[in-house]
Design an enzyme around this catalytic site. Structure first.
Site, PDB file in Angstrom:
ATOM      1  N   TYR A 209      -8.535  -5.703 -11.756  1.00  0.00           N
ATOM      2  CA  TYR A 209      -8.781  -5.343 -10.357  1.00  0.00           C
ATOM      3  C   TYR A 209     -10.281  -5.492 -10.087  1.00  0.00           C
ATOM      4  O   TYR A 209     -11.086  -4.639 -10.468  1.00  0.00           O
ATOM      5  CB  TYR A 209      -8.364  -3.909 -10.063  1.00  0.00           C
ATOM      6  CG  TYR A 209      -6.884  -3.628 -10.124  1.00  0.00           C
ATOM      7  CD1 TYR A 209      -5.950  -4.659 -10.142  1.00  0.00           C
ATOM      8  CD2 TYR A 209      -6.409  -2.316 -10.163  1.00  0.00           C
ATOM      9  CE1 TYR A 209      -4.588  -4.389 -10.191  1.00  0.00           C
ATOM     10  CE2 TYR A 209      -5.048  -2.039 -10.201  1.00  0.00           C
ATOM     11  CZ  TYR A 209      -4.145  -3.083 -10.218  1.00  0.00           C
ATOM     12  OH  TYR A 209      -2.809  -2.806 -10.267  1.00  0.00           O
TER      13      TYR A 209
ATOM     14  N   SER B  80       4.002   1.392   6.731  1.00  0.00           N
ATOM     15  CA  SER B  80       3.129   2.555   6.914  1.00  0.00           C
ATOM     16  C   SER B  80       3.200   3.098   8.335  1.00  0.00           C
ATOM     17  O   SER B  80       2.780   4.228   8.595  1.00  0.00           O
ATOM     18  CB  SER B  80       1.689   2.176   6.596  1.00  0.00           C
ATOM     19  OG  SER B  80       1.201   1.248   7.561  1.00  0.00           O
TER      20      SER B  80
ATOM     21  N   LEU C 150       4.832   1.962   0.280  1.00  0.00           N
ATOM     22  CA  LEU C 150       4.724   1.614   1.702  1.00  0.00           C
ATOM     23  C   LEU C 150       4.736   0.099   1.894  1.00  0.00           C
ATOM     24  O   LEU C 150       4.339  -0.409   2.944  1.00  0.00           O
ATOM     25  CB  LEU C 150       3.449   2.212   2.303  1.00  0.00           C
ATOM     26  CG  LEU C 150       3.390   3.744   2.325  1.00  0.00           C
ATOM     27  CD1 LEU C 150       2.078   4.221   2.924  1.00  0.00           C
ATOM     28  CD2 LEU C 150       4.567   4.319   3.110  1.00  0.00           C
TER      29      LEU C 150
ATOM     30  N   ARG D 194       2.911  -2.233   0.747  1.00  0.00           N
ATOM     31  CA  ARG D 194       1.561  -2.740   1.004  1.00  0.00           C
ATOM     32  C   ARG D 194       1.137  -2.573   2.467  1.00  0.00           C
ATOM     33  O   ARG D 194       0.501  -3.435   3.058  1.00  0.00           O
ATOM     34  CB  ARG D 194       1.465  -4.193   0.565  1.00  0.00           C
ATOM     35  CG  ARG D 194       1.668  -4.335  -0.930  1.00  0.00           C
ATOM     36  CD  ARG D 194       1.850  -5.764  -1.373  1.00  0.00           C
ATOM     37  NE  ARG D 194       1.996  -5.801  -2.812  1.00  0.00           N
ATOM     38  CZ  ARG D 194       3.127  -5.545  -3.474  1.00  0.00           C
ATOM     39  NH1 ARG D 194       4.215  -5.242  -2.796  1.00  0.00           N
ATOM     40  NH2 ARG D 194       3.183  -5.604  -4.784  1.00  0.00           N
ATOM     41  N   GLY D 195       1.550  -1.459   3.023  1.00  0.00           N
ATOM     42  CA  GLY D 195       1.184  -1.133   4.395  1.00  0.00           C
ATOM     43  C   GLY D 195       2.199  -1.572   5.429  1.00  0.00           C
ATOM     44  O   GLY D 195       2.129  -1.146   6.591  1.00  0.00           O
TER      45      GLY D 195
END
Length: 333
Positions: A56, A212, A206, A208-209
């Site tokens: 990352y 959301s 979620l 990746r949004g």
């Protein structure tokens, strides 16, 4: 914050974990100061499970976490680290390497970047098609014996691989995508983990949004943002998926909750052995996610949620075809 043991033999962790990837990589630019403040806020709220990967930001995420822990003055925390993904200087993906020596080398660098004497849960990010899982787990087991790793985890693997790994060394947890839009874990993998006493850390709760409640067609994504090429965020797929979000919003409003809270609470309700990893990069998103812990869903609530977003209703796969081919968990399903 409620705590419990991750699986039969893993660390004691909070009921919700924080996925830290987006603070360094794959979701476009992040605000460093806000990331550090969000990490502090998570720890102050009782979150003790922080999930990262050595790839990352090519080490950036581990160093960011180390800085947050150092400036906060310590405290109980369990660090979950993925390794094995190979990347080029421009951030491209080169494949995986989980050979024995590669495992131990990667661990040495992570220990240094994190500033810790031992990693709480260490796991290969994906199954390396060129290396038997027994070799990889055996190498991590050597690190456990030497005191550099406390527990062994897995990521995105299927039932057969889980059984083979567990035959070498006890496995604390399986990290895998699990959400209203991604439910393939229910096709045997979850049962296998429960049979063997292996916990679940669920990422992408979620999507990746996407679910959301904050995503819409006006959102701009950088070329380096995963969502700029994710099938579920493209064209007609996005329109169909956002219709599911609006259906979920109606359910959420009846409970006085947000869409994100309903989606997270649904994952929490799947079992105490499942720990959602929340990928919040900002304090407001973290605070919203934490609200899901106070949202007790009734059987009728769950039925309404699943009617709004039925299993299999998501348009598009969760990764591109090339990335899907790397998922042992999907082959097993």
């Amino acid at each position: 914050m409620r705590e419990h043991t991750l699986g039969n033999n893993g660390p004691v962790v909070s009921r919700m974990g924080l996925g830290c990837m987006g603070m360094s990589d794959l979701y476009g630019p992040a605000d460093r100061a806000e990331s550090l403040t969000t990490l502090h806020a998570a720890l102050d709220a009782g979150i003790t499970l922080l999930d990262t990967g050595d790839f990352y930001g090519m080490g950036h995420n581990e160093m960011l976490i180390a800085e947050a822990l150092a400036t906060r003055g310590g405290g109980k925390v369990a660090l979950s680290v993925k390794f094995g993904a190979q990347r080029s200087p421009d951030g491209g993906w080169l494949g995986f390497d989980t050979r024995s020596n590669a495992v131990k080398t990667a661990a040495a660098y992570s220990l240094k970047r994190l500033g810790v004497e031992a990693i709480d849960v260490y796991r290969p990010a994906r199954l390396d098609p060129n290396v038997p899982i027994e070799e990889t787990i055996g190498a991590i087991a050597d690190l456990v014996k030497a005191g550099y790793v406390k527990h062994i985890g897995l990521s995105e693997v299927g039932s057969e691989t889980i059984r083979r790994a567990a035959a070498v060394h006890p496995i604390a947890d399986l990290q895998i995508e699990y959400s209203l839009l991604s439910r393939n874990i229910e096709d045997g993998i979850l049962d296998t983990c429960r049979e063997l006493g292996i916990g679940i850390t669920a990422y992408g709760v979620l999507s990746r949004g996407l679910i959301s409640g904050h995503w819409d067609r006006t959102k701009a994504t950088a070329a380096t943002d995963f969502r700029s090429h994710s099938p579920r965020f493209q064209g007609d797929n996005l329109d169909r998926n956002l219709k599911l979000v609006e259906a979920l919003r109606q359910v959420a409003e009846t409970r006085g909750a947000s869409v994100a809270q309903i989606a997270i609470a649904w994952v929490l309700a799947r079992g105490d052995d499942i720990v959602p990893l929340i990928g919040a990069r900002r304090r407001d998103r973290l605070a919203e996610a934490l609200g899901a812990l106070d949202l007790a869903l009734s059987a009728s609530d769950i039925a309404a949620i699943e009617a709004a977003a039925p299993r299999g209703a998501a348009a598009g796969q969760r990764y591109t075809e090339h990335q899907m081919a790397m998922l042992d968990s999907e082959r097993a399903a």
